[in-house]
Design an enzyme around this catalytic site. Structure first.
Site, short mmCIF file in Angstrom:
data_model
loop_
_atom_site.label_atom_id
_atom_site.label_comp_id
_atom_site.label_asym_id
_atom_site.label_seq_id
_atom_site.Cartn_x
_atom_site.Cartn_y
_atom_site.Cartn_z
N TYR A 156 0.81 -1.22 0.00
CA TYR A 156 0.00 0.00 0.00
C TYR A 156 0.84 1.27 0.00
CZ TYR A 156 1.39 -0.44 4.84
OH TYR A 156 2.14 -0.60 5.97
N GLY A 157 2.17 1.14 0.10
CA GLY A 157 3.00 2.33 0.30
C GLY A 157 4.15 2.42 -0.67
N THR A 158 5.36 2.54 -0.11
CA THR A 158 6.54 2.80 -0.94
C THR A 158 6.95 1.62 -1.79
OG1 THR A 158 8.16 2.16 0.75
CG2 THR A 158 7.40 4.47 0.76
N GLU A 198 11.06 -4.48 6.19
CA GLU A 198 9.99 -3.86 6.98
C GLU A 198 10.27 -3.95 8.49
OE1 GLU A 198 7.87 -2.02 5.71
OE2 GLU A 198 7.37 -2.73 3.71
#
Length: 172
Positions: free
Chosen positions: A7-9, A82
């Protein structure tokens, strides 16, 4: 293969997508564009302007993102990248495929290369691994968004200097 929702980078067109696609850390296959079935708060943390999804089901929005299949080697790399389970925790969620190209910055060429199957047709659901930010109290009151783009109207461009330490540690 392991199915993941990003959902991000890590999305296509975002600052860390190259890490997801790097064949030196495992295999990644684009499956489709989707969104979370549950609503979750997605916020942009202010130290490095990084996207943080909070594990508070029923709050926030149906978050838009991309779905990939990754092998065990890539999954291990993503856990390391992560900082699972310290900074982010990997959890299974339900994601729903959409026919939308609105994940902000998704490359249509990548989307057209996705295998066409009944599995990734609109409104079909799939269990996916997803990374949730652990320090919820620190970011809980920030504005919620449904789609992340580092260069979005919010003016909070991702600060890639946070990755310099990761890259340095990776070489060691």
């Amino acid at each position: 293969m392991n199915r993941i929702f990003v959902y991000g980078t890590l999305k296509n067109g975002q600052p860390n997508h190259f890490r997801l696609m790097d064949p030196g850390t495992g295999t990644t296959l684009f499956v489709g564009v989707g969104q979370t079935v549950e609503k979750y708060p997605l916020v942009i943390e202010r130290s490095w302007n990084m996207p943080c999804l909070l594990h508070e089901p029923g709050t926030g929005w149906h978050v838009k993102g991309e779905i990939y299949d990754v092998d065990d080697e890539k999954m291990k790399f993503l856990d390391y990248f992560e900082d699972h389970p310290e900074m982010y925790t990997r959890t299974v969620i339900l994601a729903e495929y959409t026919n939308s190209k609105d994940t902000q910055c998704s490359d249509p060429d990548s989307q057209s290369s996705a295998p066409k199957s009944k599995e990734n047709q609109p409104n079909t659901r799939s269990e996916c691994w997803c990374y949730f930010y652990n320090d919820r109290d620190f970011v809980r009151d920030l504005p919620h968004i449904d789609v992340y783009d580092s260069k979005g109207d919010h003016g909070l461009e991702y600060d890639a200097s946070i990755d310099a330490k990761f890259d340095k540690d990776k070489k060691s």
